[in-house]
Design an enzyme around this catalytic site. Structure first.
Site, short mmCIF file in Angstrom:
data_model
loop_
_atom_site.label_atom_id
_atom_site.label_comp_id
_atom_site.label_asym_id
_atom_site.label_seq_id
_atom_site.Cartn_x
_atom_site.Cartn_y
_atom_site.Cartn_z
N ASN A 11 33.55 49.83 3.44
CA ASN A 11 32.27 49.65 4.14
C ASN A 11 32.56 48.99 5.48
O ASN A 11 32.89 47.81 5.54
CB ASN A 11 31.36 48.76 3.25
N LYS A 13 30.58 48.31 7.81
CA LYS A 13 29.44 47.51 8.29
C LYS A 13 29.17 47.85 9.77
O LYS A 13 29.31 49.00 10.15
CB LYS A 13 29.69 46.03 8.02
N HIS A 96 22.79 47.03 -0.79
CA HIS A 96 23.84 46.07 -0.44
C HIS A 96 23.20 44.71 -0.18
O HIS A 96 22.08 44.63 0.34
CB HIS A 96 24.58 46.56 0.82
N GLU A 98 23.54 42.56 2.00
CA GLU A 98 23.10 42.32 3.39
C GLU A 98 21.77 43.01 3.66
O GLU A 98 20.96 42.52 4.45
CB GLU A 98 24.21 42.76 4.36
N GLU A 168 28.92 43.14 -6.66
CA GLU A 168 29.38 42.35 -5.51
C GLU A 168 28.68 40.99 -5.54
O GLU A 168 27.53 40.87 -5.10
CB GLU A 168 29.01 43.05 -4.19
N GLY A 174 32.70 38.54 2.22
CA GLY A 174 33.09 38.09 3.56
C GLY A 174 33.42 36.60 3.62
O GLY A 174 33.50 36.02 4.70
N SER A 214 35.53 40.10 -0.82
CA SER A 214 36.77 39.48 -0.32
C SER A 214 38.05 40.05 -0.94
O SER A 214 39.04 39.33 -1.10
CB SER A 214 36.73 37.96 -0.53
#
Ligand code: 13P
Length: 261
Positions: A11, A13, A96, A98, A168, A174, A214
């Site tokens: 991904n 992003k 996701h 985010e 996730e 991240g 991560s």
């Protein structure tokens, strides 16, 4: 576990402009061999998708959208639908963290998107996971349960074959903070139990479940070897072609070792 293929998803992003994305794909295609047991999916930003779809060798890599709107057509300024992405991507991320946390996507948006992707013959990768606060309050399994029900409630048993789940944990994304392998195994088991409850045993065994958060070239093999984990969803590590190709190799090696052993 019934599924003997690994799925490796990068991904990107909101990274890489058109030139960088094209260069990256060129570089990655030189580094990565086609392995029948490893499917590699790239999720570039929306505006590079079309040109990459002309450049990509689909035997080597598939493409995914990071987002789309769930209605097929109409007056929705600035949006792109799954129907418009048909033929350009084979997969799409949905829900996701985010999107959930920065753009306030709720269960209704997410279930509509899962259904819209399936309707357009695009395989949705439904992302679920708990926040740090939910984890420390012991709510992880409730969150996974609610997000699964929320995301899948428009999906029939037949349609479920198109769906992939990505676990996730939000706190691991991240952050350089890795989830403990034992915790990932427990979360994946809880997801399969819930799928069994909703769709039956065969579906719970065959659905592909990815881990993300991560992951690096150093930690990839450990997660890939966990029981019930069918692949990885990566952000940072997918932006370096050498690191990403190394992870793809590890996915292939993990299957070869499993077959020998
Ligand atoms: P990182 O691999 O950078 O933690 O991101 C994970 C992710 O959000 C993939 O969708």
């Amino acid at each position: 576990m019934a599924n003997e293929k690994k799925l490796i998803v990068g991904n990107w992003k909101m990274n890489l402009d058109m030139h960088e994305a094209s260069l990256y794909l060129h570089q990655l295609s030189k580094l990565v061999k086609v392995h029948r047991d490893v499917e590699v999916v790239l999720a570039p930003s929306m505006f590079t998708l079309q040109s990459l779809s002309l450049q990509v060798n689909l035997r080597q890599f598939k493409l995914a959208a990071q987002n789309f709107y769930w209605r097929d057509h109409g007056s929705y300024t600035g949006e792109v639908s799954a129907a418009q992405l048909r033929g350009i991507v084979q997969f799409a991320l949905v829900g996701h963290s985010e999107r959930r946390h920065i753009f306030n996507e709720n269960d209704k948006d997410i279930r509509n998107k899962v259904a819209a992707a399936v309707r357009s013959h695009i395989r949705p990768i439904l992302c679920i996971g708990e926040t740090a606060w939910e984890r420390s309050s012991g709510e992880t399994h409730y969150v996974l349960h609610d997000q699964l029900i929320g995301g899948l409630s428009n999906i029939t048993s037949d349609e479920l074959e198109q769906v992939i789940i990505a676990y996730e944990p939000v706190w691991a994304i991240g952050a350089g903070q890795m989830a403990l392998p034992g915790d990932v195994v427990e979360a994946v088991k809880a997801i399969r139990r819930q799928i069994e409850h909703l769709y039956g045993k065969a579906a719970s065994e065959s659905i592909q479940i990815l881990y993300g958060g991560s992951v690096t070239a150093d930690s990839a093999a450990e997660y890939l070897n966990l029981p019930g984990v069918n692949g990885l969803l990566m952000g940072g590590a997918s932006l370096n072609a050498h690191e990403f190709s190394d992870i793809i190799k590890k996915a292939h090696n993990s299957l070869t070792a499993a077959k020998k052993g």
